[in-house]
Design a protein around this motif. Structure first.
Motif, mmCIF file in Angstrom:
data_model
loop_
_atom_site.group_PDB
_atom_site.id
_atom_site.type_symbol
_atom_site.label_atom_id
_atom_site.label_comp_id
_atom_site.label_asym_id
_atom_site.label_seq_id
_atom_site.Cartn_x
_atom_site.Cartn_y
_atom_site.Cartn_z
ATOM 1 N N LEU A 1 0.810 -1.208 0.000
ATOM 2 C CA LEU A 1 0.000 0.000 0.000
ATOM 3 C C LEU A 1 0.852 1.270 0.000
ATOM 4 N N GLU A 2 1.919 1.293 0.792
ATOM 5 C CA GLU A 2 2.710 2.523 0.914
ATOM 6 C C GLU A 2 3.299 2.982 -0.417
ATOM 7 N N PRO A 3 3.935 2.103 -1.200
ATOM 8 C CA PRO A 3 4.459 2.577 -2.491
ATOM 9 C C PRO A 3 3.359 3.104 -3.415
ATOM 10 N N ALA A 4 2.195 2.484 -3.385
ATOM 11 C CA ALA A 4 1.093 2.936 -4.225
ATOM 12 C C ALA A 4 0.600 4.313 -3.770
ATOM 13 N N VAL A 5 0.516 4.518 -2.455
ATOM 14 C CA VAL A 5 0.116 5.820 -1.917
ATOM 15 C C VAL A 5 1.129 6.881 -2.327
ATOM 16 N N ARG A 6 2.412 6.567 -2.187
ATOM 17 C CA ARG A 6 3.464 7.520 -2.527
ATOM 18 C C ARG A 6 3.425 7.883 -4.019
ATOM 19 N N PRO B 1 6.762 7.838 6.623
ATOM 20 C CA PRO B 1 5.420 7.419 7.030
ATOM 21 C C PRO B 1 4.740 8.387 8.004
ATOM 22 N N ASP B 2 5.539 9.150 8.771
ATOM 23 C CA ASP B 2 4.968 10.040 9.778
ATOM 24 C C ASP B 2 5.148 11.532 9.449
ATOM 25 N N THR B 3 5.603 11.836 8.235
ATOM 26 C CA THR B 3 5.767 13.229 7.824
ATOM 27 C C THR B 3 4.402 13.894 7.716
ATOM 28 N N ASP B 4 4.269 15.094 8.266
ATOM 29 C CA ASP B 4 3.025 15.851 8.164
ATOM 30 C C ASP B 4 2.876 16.322 6.718
ATOM 31 N N LEU B 5 1.928 15.736 6.017
ATOM 32 C CA LEU B 5 1.758 16.037 4.602
ATOM 33 C C LEU B 5 1.250 17.448 4.362
ATOM 34 N N ARG C 1 -1.022 7.129 8.128
ATOM 35 C CA ARG C 1 -2.470 7.158 8.404
ATOM 36 C C ARG C 1 -3.283 6.818 7.157
ATOM 37 N N ILE C 2 -2.804 7.232 6.015
ATOM 38 C CA ILE C 2 -3.492 6.880 4.773
ATOM 39 C C ILE C 2 -3.423 5.369 4.565
ATOM 40 N N ASP D 1 -7.217 14.621 9.276
ATOM 41 C CA ASP D 1 -6.380 13.692 10.023
ATOM 42 C C ASP D 1 -6.089 12.419 9.221
ATOM 43 N N THR D 2 -7.086 11.882 8.531
ATOM 44 C CA THR D 2 -6.893 10.665 7.727
ATOM 45 C C THR D 2 -5.799 10.859 6.695
#
Length: 87
Positions: free
Chosen positions: A9-14, A32-36, A76-77, A69-70
């Motif tokens: 999931l993470e690579p797809a989100v990125r 993973p925890d960077t404030d987007l 979180r995503i 927040d999501t």
């Protein structure tokens, strides 16, 4: 859709997220925890991100997850997606 593992999931989100942050954003600086929101995500970008994730994973975010927040960190995503793609 094929079963998707949390690790996938993470690579797809990125892949969907990074172009929305703009060319001046260093992808290596987005963990993973960077404030987007501080990294440059805005409300239009978050809507584009949500739509891209829904299309990619064949899911629909329920109203309860449509919060700032999501979409505040990659982690979180991924957590939200994990629950949606497995249900």
């Amino acid at each position: 859709m094929e079963e998707t593992t949390t690790a996938a999931l993470e690579p797809a989100v990125r892949e969907i997220l990074l172009p929305l942050l703009g060319p001046s954003t260093d992808p290596a600086g987005i963990g993973p925890d960077t404030d987007l929101w501080q990294a440059g995500l805005d409300s239009l970008g978050s809507v584009s991100l949500m739509a891209g994730l829904e299309d990619t994973f064949g899911i629909e975010f329920p109203d309860a997850l449509l919060t700032k927040d999501t979409f505040s960190t990659v982690g979180r995503i991924v957590a939200a997606l994990d629950g949606l793609v497995r249900s």
